[in-house]
Design a protein around this motif. Structure first.
Motif, PDB file in Angstrom:
ATOM      1  N   LEU A 282      17.539 -18.762   4.855  1.00 52.57           N
ATOM      2  CA  LEU A 282      16.891 -19.709   5.760  1.00 52.57           C
ATOM      3  C   LEU A 282      17.248 -19.347   7.208  1.00 52.57           C
ATOM      4  O   LEU A 282      18.372 -19.569   7.643  1.00 52.57           O
ATOM      5  N   SER A 283      16.320 -18.738   7.936  1.00 56.07           N
ATOM      6  CA  SER A 283      16.604 -18.268   9.306  1.00 56.07           C
ATOM      7  C   SER A 283      15.365 -17.574   9.858  1.00 56.07           C
ATOM      8  O   SER A 283      14.442 -17.244   9.119  1.00 56.07           O
ATOM      9  N   LYS A 284      15.396 -17.351  11.169  1.00 52.73           N
ATOM     10  CA  LYS A 284      14.366 -16.534  11.820  1.00 52.73           C
ATOM     11  C   LYS A 284      15.068 -15.345  12.459  1.00 52.73           C
ATOM     12  O   LYS A 284      15.991 -15.531  13.267  1.00 52.73           O
ATOM     13  N   ALA A 285      14.645 -14.147  12.098  1.00 53.94           N
ATOM     14  CA  ALA A 285      15.251 -12.936  12.670  1.00 53.94           C
ATOM     15  C   ALA A 285      14.907 -12.834  14.154  1.00 53.94           C
ATOM     16  O   ALA A 285      13.846 -13.295  14.589  1.00 53.94           O
ATOM     17  N   THR A 286      15.790 -12.232  14.930  1.00 46.86           N
ATOM     18  CA  THR A 286      15.460 -11.916  16.323  1.00 46.86           C
ATOM     19  C   THR A 286      14.300 -10.919  16.331  1.00 46.86           C
ATOM     20  O   THR A 286      14.299  -9.976  15.533  1.00 46.86           O
ATOM     21  N   PRO A 287      13.301 -11.116  17.208  1.00 50.25           N
ATOM     22  CA  PRO A 287      12.176 -10.176  17.230  1.00 50.25           C
ATOM     23  C   PRO A 287      12.654  -8.733  17.424  1.00 50.25           C
ATOM     24  O   PRO A 287      13.561  -8.471  18.217  1.00 50.25           O
ATOM     25  N   HIS A 288      12.058  -7.826  16.683  1.00 53.56           N
ATOM     26  CA  HIS A 288      12.462  -6.422  16.746  1.00 53.56           C
ATOM     27  C   HIS A 288      11.292  -5.529  16.336  1.00 53.56           C
ATOM     28  O   HIS A 288      10.228  -6.023  15.963  1.00 53.56           O
ATOM     29  N   ARG A 289      11.508  -4.231  16.401  1.00 49.58           N
ATOM     30  CA  ARG A 289      10.467  -3.238  16.093  1.00 49.58           C
ATOM     31  C   ARG A 289      11.050  -2.175  15.178  1.00 49.58           C
ATOM     32  O   ARG A 289      12.267  -2.014  15.090  1.00 49.58           O
ATOM     33  N   HIS A 290      10.133  -1.418  14.522  1.00 55.79           N
ATOM     34  CA  HIS A 290      10.530  -0.265  13.711  1.00 55.79           C
ATOM     35  C   HIS A 290       9.677   0.928  14.121  1.00 55.79           C
ATOM     36  O   HIS A 290       8.557   0.757  14.599  1.00 55.79           O
ATOM     37  N   LEU A 291      10.199   2.115  13.842  1.00 51.40           N
ATOM     38  CA  LEU A 291       9.392   3.323  14.099  1.00 51.40           C
ATOM     39  C   LEU A 291       8.538   3.694  12.889  1.00 51.40           C
ATOM     40  O   LEU A 291       7.759   4.624  12.949  1.00 51.40           O
ATOM     41  N   TYR A 292       8.712   2.996  11.773  1.00 47.99           N
ATOM     42  CA  TYR A 292       7.901   3.281  10.582  1.00 47.99           C
ATOM     43  C   TYR A 292       6.844   2.188  10.408  1.00 47.99           C
ATOM     44  O   TYR A 292       6.949   1.102  10.972  1.00 47.99           O
TER      45      TYR A 292
END
Ligand code: FES
Length: 354
Positions: A282-292
């Motif tokens: 139960l949580s919201k991840a910090t916004p982030h990106r991936h190279l894939y």
């Protein structure tokens, strides 16, 4: 001699960088440089030396900023374990409260920013071939460049022979029990197991029961359609005999307060198409990106997929398509957590984010 304790965490996320072929870079290993991620001489007196890296190709990379990586100068996801809790965001912050919830279009896809989409599979939209219901869930129409995802539902019997040419194919059983026959070799396979079909091999599904055998097939790189074959060639690659991987508690990796387990990966011969299963509390991840590029199937629980200016609900059975470099955050709103399975391509480590 300098130890790990002498290393300073320069940042908790890696640095995105475009390498120039033939150029040599001096990666800061001590964490003290003010010209991160590169050395500025600040290591003097620490006993730590910068790492020289000569780029063999022009490529986009993520250079380690936490200085804890096991694969210097590149990020290996170690920054996710610097605290006991995976980096979280507050879904009720004023900025997040202003982000509107969007509904799906008529085709069952809720389209978020940058091509990210939440796809709901409507059973009545399946096409049929023999005992096999099938549908492309992710493809060129979504802007996918590196992978496509097909949903296969096998009724009692043996499916037609399926191929995707010279691509890697990563299968996942979301419901039912049956067999997958790969290039002439039969493997029993259960719910929540993954399987790997090598480039050039074909496969079919076998179901002895009444309950439908539900399988997702990711083709990497992208395939626009299933190739139907009259017969299955017996060209199984004997050098890679293990093809099915099921859940195994002992094979879990931790990532803060989350876990993930690799299913299809290089340990069974799939070097650049990688499948993992993991839980999200139960949580919201910090916004982030991936190279894939990533496809993610929600197996249980519910939540919300966020991009910069939109969000959409997700629930068990939905599929998320995530383009490379798209800022995103998956929120679990279920007290019981959320179980997800993903395929990343090209990539071998789902914990690398920036
Ligand atoms: S400044 Fe960190 S290694 Fe040189």
């Amino acid at each position: 001699m300098a130890g790990d304790a002498d290393v300073v965490v320069a940042a908790k996320k890696p640095y995105y960088f475009e390498l120039v072929a033939g150029r040599t870079y001096y990666w800061c290993a001590c964490g003290r440089s003010r010209k991160q991620p590169f050395c500025d001489g600040s290591h003097k007196g620490t006993g730590i030396e910068p790492l020289a890296y000569k780029a063999t190709a022009a490529e986009e990379v993520l250079l380690c900023a936490c200085k804890k990586t096991g694969t210097p100068p590149f990020c290996d996801g170690s920054h996710n374990n610097l605290s006991e809790v995976y980096d979280r965001d507050d879904p009720d912050s004023p900025a997040n409260r202003a982000i509107p919830m969007i509904a799906a279009d008529a085709d069952g896809k809720a389209r978020l920013n940058g091509g990210c989409a939440v796809c709901t599979i409507e059973p009545e939209t399946l096409e049929r071939k023999g005992v096999l219901g099938h549908r492309r869930i992710i493809g060129a129409e979504d802007g996918a460049l590196h992978q496509s995802l097909f949903y296969l539902e096998c009724a009692r019997g043996v499916s037609p022979v399926v191929g995707f040419g010279d691509r890697h194919v990563v299968l996942f059983v979301s419901a039912g029990v049956g067999r997958v026959v790969i290039a002439g070799r039969s493997f029993p396979i259960d719910t929540n197991a993954g399987a790997y079909v090598r480039p050039g091999e074909t496969f079919c599904l076998e179901n002895d029961g009444e309950a439908p055998f539900k399988v997702f097939a990711a083709a990497c790189p992208r395939a626009d359609a299933i190739e139907w074959h009259e017969a299955m060639a017996s060209n199984f690659d004997d050098k890679l005999p293990k093809r099915v991987v099921g859940l195994d508690r002992h094979a879990r990796h931790t990532m803060g307060d989350r876990f993930f387990q690799m299913l299809v990966d290089k340990s069974i011969g799939s070097d650049v198409a990688t499948q993992f299963i993991g839980d999200i509390p139960l949580s919201k991840a910090t916004p982030h990106r991936h190279l894939y590029e990533e496809s993610l199937i929600i197996l249980s629980g519910e939540g919300c997929m966020w991009t910069e200016e939109k969000k959409a609900p997700v629930r068990a059975g939905d599929v998320i398509f995530l383009p490379r470099k798209q800022l995103h955050s998956l929120e679990c709103t279920d007290p019981g957590g959320m179980l997800v399975v993903g395929v990343i391509y090209p990539g071998d480590n789902p914990s690398i984010n920036y």
